[in-house]
Design a protein around this motif. Structure first.
Motif, PDB file in Angstrom:
ATOM      1  N   TYR A  77       5.328   3.158  17.353  1.00 49.26           N
ATOM      2  CA  TYR A  77       5.580   4.046  16.217  1.00 49.26           C
ATOM      3  C   TYR A  77       6.987   3.877  15.651  1.00 49.26           C
ATOM      4  CZ  TYR A  77       5.907   8.229  13.375  1.00 49.26           C
ATOM      5  OH  TYR A  77       6.094   9.087  12.331  1.00 49.26           O
ATOM      6  N   ASN A  78       7.982   3.799  16.527  1.00 50.84           N
ATOM      7  CA  ASN A  78       9.362   3.659  16.053  1.00 50.84           C
ATOM      8  C   ASN A  78       9.570   2.357  15.288  1.00 50.84           C
ATOM      9  OD1 ASN A  78      10.152   6.129  17.136  1.00 50.84           O
ATOM     10  ND2 ASN A  78      10.640   5.208  19.113  1.00 50.84           N
ATOM     11  N   ASP A  79       8.928   1.283  15.747  1.00 48.91           N
ATOM     12  CA  ASP A  79       9.028   0.006  15.036  1.00 48.91           C
ATOM     13  C   ASP A  79       8.404   0.112  13.653  1.00 48.91           C
ATOM     14  OD1 ASP A  79      10.323  -1.174  17.124  1.00 48.91           O
ATOM     15  OD2 ASP A  79       8.547  -2.199  17.916  1.00 48.91           O
ATOM     16  N   VAL A  80       7.241   0.753  13.584  1.00 47.92           N
ATOM     17  CA  VAL A  80       6.549   0.902  12.297  1.00 47.92           C
ATOM     18  C   VAL A  80       7.430   1.679  11.315  1.00 47.92           C
ATOM     19  CG1 VAL A  80       4.565   1.949  11.126  1.00 47.92           C
ATOM     20  CG2 VAL A  80       4.229   0.716  13.277  1.00 47.92           C
ATOM     21  N   VAL A  81       7.987   2.789  11.776  1.00 48.43           N
ATOM     22  CA  VAL A  81       8.839   3.611  10.910  1.00 48.43           C
ATOM     23  C   VAL A  81      10.047   2.809  10.436  1.00 48.43           C
ATOM     24  CG1 VAL A  81      10.341   5.637  10.851  1.00 48.43           C
ATOM     25  CG2 VAL A  81       8.087   5.795  11.917  1.00 48.43           C
ATOM     26  N   ARG A  82      10.671   2.096  11.357  1.00 48.28           N
ATOM     27  CA  ARG A  82      11.882   1.331  11.025  1.00 48.28           C
ATOM     28  C   ARG A  82      11.578   0.221  10.017  1.00 48.28           C
ATOM     29  NH1 ARG A  82      13.429  -3.237  13.071  1.00 48.28           N
ATOM     30  NH2 ARG A  82      12.033  -3.066  14.847  1.00 48.28           N
ATOM     31  N   ILE A  83      10.556  -0.585  10.319  1.00 49.40           N
ATOM     32  CA  ILE A  83      10.224  -1.719   9.456  1.00 49.40           C
ATOM     33  C   ILE A  83       9.761  -1.225   8.084  1.00 49.40           C
ATOM     34  CG2 ILE A  83       8.670  -3.686   9.141  1.00 49.40           C
ATOM     35  CD1 ILE A  83       8.593  -3.815  12.299  1.00 49.40           C
ATOM     36  N   ALA A  84       8.877  -0.218   8.078  1.00 47.26           N
ATOM     37  CA  ALA A  84       8.374   0.296   6.803  1.00 47.26           C
ATOM     38  C   ALA A  84       9.520   0.873   5.970  1.00 47.26           C
ATOM     39  CB  ALA A  84       7.300   1.352   7.048  1.00 47.26           C
ATOM     40  N   GLY A  85      10.446   1.546   6.631  1.00 43.42           N
ATOM     41  CA  GLY A  85      11.589   2.115   5.914  1.00 43.42           C
ATOM     42  C   GLY A  85      12.447   1.049   5.256  1.00 43.42           C
ATOM     43  N   VAL A  86      12.703  -0.025   5.971  1.00 36.77           N
ATOM     44  CA  VAL A  86      13.513  -1.128   5.435  1.00 36.77           C
ATOM     45  C   VAL A  86      12.794  -1.774   4.255  1.00 36.77           C
ATOM     46  CG1 VAL A  86      14.413  -3.427   5.929  1.00 36.77           C
ATOM     47  CG2 VAL A  86      14.724  -1.581   7.590  1.00 36.77           C
ATOM     48  N   VAL A  87      11.508  -2.048   4.418  1.00 34.78           N
ATOM     49  CA  VAL A  87      10.741  -2.717   3.364  1.00 34.78           C
ATOM     50  C   VAL A  87      10.662  -1.850   2.115  1.00 34.78           C
ATOM     51  CG1 VAL A  87       8.430  -3.505   2.724  1.00 34.78           C
ATOM     52  CG2 VAL A  87       9.392  -4.132   4.942  1.00 34.78           C
ATOM     53  N   ARG A  88      10.352  -0.577   2.308  1.00 36.54           N
ATOM     54  CA  ARG A  88      10.202   0.300   1.138  1.00 36.54           C
ATOM     55  C   ARG A  88      11.521   0.539   0.423  1.00 36.54           C
ATOM     56  NH1 ARG A  88       5.509   3.863   3.898  1.00 36.54           N
ATOM     57  NH2 ARG A  88       3.805   2.641   3.040  1.00 36.54           N
TER      58      ARG A  88
ATOM     59  N   THR B  68       0.838  -1.199   0.000  1.00 38.98           N
ATOM     60  CA  THR B  68       0.000   0.000   0.000  1.00 38.98           C
ATOM     61  C   THR B  68       0.875   1.253   0.000  1.00 38.98           C
ATOM     62  OG1 THR B  68      -0.110   0.345   2.389  1.00 38.98           O
ATOM     63  CG2 THR B  68      -1.665  -1.253   1.466  1.00 38.98           C
ATOM     64  N   ASP B  69       0.220   2.372  -0.196  1.00 41.23           N
ATOM     65  CA  ASP B  69       0.925   3.659  -0.135  1.00 41.23           C
ATOM     66  C   ASP B  69       0.616   4.382   1.165  1.00 41.23           C
ATOM     67  OD1 ASP B  69       2.077   3.354  -2.659  1.00 41.23           O
ATOM     68  OD2 ASP B  69       0.308   4.170  -3.662  1.00 41.23           O
ATOM     69  N   LEU B  70       0.153   3.643   2.157  1.00 47.08           N
ATOM     70  CA  LEU B  70      -0.213   4.270   3.423  1.00 47.08           C
ATOM     71  C   LEU B  70       1.014   4.836   4.121  1.00 47.08           C
ATOM     72  CD1 LEU B  70      -2.602   1.531   4.853  1.00 47.08           C
ATOM     73  CD2 LEU B  70      -3.243   3.682   3.755  1.00 47.08           C
ATOM     74  N   GLY B  71       0.805   5.936   4.801  1.00 46.61           N
ATOM     75  CA  GLY B  71       1.883   6.503   5.602  1.00 46.61           C
ATOM     76  C   GLY B  71       2.075   5.704   6.878  1.00 46.61           C
ATOM     77  N   THR B  72       3.195   5.957   7.546  1.00 48.82           N
ATOM     78  CA  THR B  72       3.497   5.200   8.759  1.00 48.82           C
ATOM     79  C   THR B  72       2.465   5.441   9.856  1.00 48.82           C
ATOM     80  OG1 THR B  72       5.042   6.960   9.332  1.00 48.82           O
ATOM     81  CG2 THR B  72       5.978   4.987   8.381  1.00 48.82           C
ATOM     82  N   ARG B  73       1.886   6.627   9.895  1.00 46.96           N
ATOM     83  CA  ARG B  73       0.871   6.909  10.920  1.00 46.96           C
ATOM     84  C   ARG B  73      -0.358   6.018  10.718  1.00 46.96           C
ATOM     85  NH1 ARG B  73       0.179  12.313  13.656  1.00 46.96           N
ATOM     86  NH2 ARG B  73       2.239  12.391  12.762  1.00 46.96           N
ATOM     87  N   LYS B  74      -0.804   5.885   9.450  1.00 46.16           N
ATOM     88  CA  LYS B  74      -1.975   5.060   9.157  1.00 46.16           C
ATOM     89  C   LYS B  74      -1.664   3.583   9.394  1.00 46.16           C
ATOM     90  CE  LYS B  74      -6.181   4.516   7.808  1.00 46.16           C
ATOM     91  NZ  LYS B  74      -7.273   4.915   8.687  1.00 46.16           N
ATOM     92  N   ILE B  75      -0.471   3.163   9.019  1.00 46.56           N
ATOM     93  CA  ILE B  75      -0.073   1.771   9.262  1.00 46.56           C
ATOM     94  C   ILE B  75      -0.102   1.490  10.765  1.00 46.56           C
ATOM     95  CG2 ILE B  75       1.869   0.141   9.195  1.00 46.56           C
ATOM     96  CD1 ILE B  75       2.601   1.298   6.465  1.00 46.56           C
ATOM     97  N   ARG B  76       0.398   2.436  11.547  1.00 48.39           N
ATOM     98  CA  ARG B  76       0.403   2.253  13.000  1.00 48.39           C
ATOM     99  C   ARG B  76      -1.020   2.142  13.537  1.00 48.39           C
ATOM    100  NH1 ARG B  76       1.119   6.615  16.875  1.00 48.39           N
ATOM    101  NH2 ARG B  76       1.146   5.694  18.925  1.00 48.39           N
ATOM    102  N   GLU B  77      -1.946   2.930  12.980  1.00 52.61           N
ATOM    103  CA  GLU B  77      -3.346   2.841  13.415  1.00 52.61           C
ATOM    104  C   GLU B  77      -3.901   1.447  13.136  1.00 52.61           C
ATOM    105  OE1 GLU B  77      -5.752   5.874  11.631  1.00 52.61           O
ATOM    106  OE2 GLU B  77      -4.459   7.492  12.356  1.00 52.61           O
ATOM    107  N   LEU B  78      -3.568   0.894  11.985  1.00 51.07           N
ATOM    108  CA  LEU B  78      -4.085  -0.422  11.611  1.00 51.07           C
ATOM    109  C   LEU B  78      -3.436  -1.535  12.417  1.00 51.07           C
ATOM    110  CD1 LEU B  78      -4.149   0.043   7.745  1.00 51.07           C
ATOM    111  CD2 LEU B  78      -6.136  -0.310   9.195  1.00 51.07           C
ATOM    112  N   VAL B  79      -2.141  -1.429  12.624  1.00 52.31           N
ATOM    113  CA  VAL B  79      -1.388  -2.506  13.269  1.00 52.31           C
ATOM    114  C   VAL B  79      -1.372  -2.361  14.777  1.00 52.31           C
ATOM    115  CG1 VAL B  79       0.891  -3.590  13.406  1.00 52.31           C
ATOM    116  CG2 VAL B  79       0.023  -2.789  11.207  1.00 52.31           C
ATOM    117  N   GLY B  80      -1.374  -1.111  15.249  1.00 56.74           N
ATOM    118  CA  GLY B  80      -1.341  -0.877  16.683  1.00 56.74           C
ATOM    119  C   GLY B  80       0.017  -1.142  17.286  1.00 56.74           C
ATOM    120  N   ASN B  81       1.047  -0.929  16.507  1.00 55.00           N
ATOM    121  CA  ASN B  81       2.386  -1.224  16.990  1.00 55.00           C
ATOM    122  C   ASN B  81       3.099   0.051  17.410  1.00 55.00           C
ATOM    123  OD1 ASN B  81       4.507  -2.870  17.651  1.00 55.00           O
ATOM    124  ND2 ASN B  81       5.172  -3.253  15.574  1.00 55.00           N
TER     125      ASN B  81
END
Length: 71
Positions: free
Chosen positions: A54-65, A39-52
């Protein structure tokens, strides 16, 4: 008497979030990675969906992207 015509309801094509909702991802990291990749969701929206965290979401999303072709 007019014949009764039943209309088949055709669901719209499933988007990434519909697929995500049906998946059984067991870890937060897997959820974050899947959403970041598909998806093209931002890290804030991903965090809302996953509930994880914030720093983990940013880190993981950054590596994947960073691994996505054309990113």
């Amino acid at each position: 008497a007019r014949p009764v015509v039943e209309r088949a309801s055709v669901p719209p094509p499933a988007g990434p979030l519909d697929r995500y909702a049906r998946m059984q991802l067991t870890s937060h990291a897997a959820r974050v990675a899947w959403l970041a990749w598909n998806t093209d969701l931002g890290t804030r929206k991903i965090r809302e969906l996953v509930g994880n965290n914030y720093n983990d979401v940013v880190r993981i999303a950054g590596v994947v992207r960073a691994k996505k072709p054309g990113a």
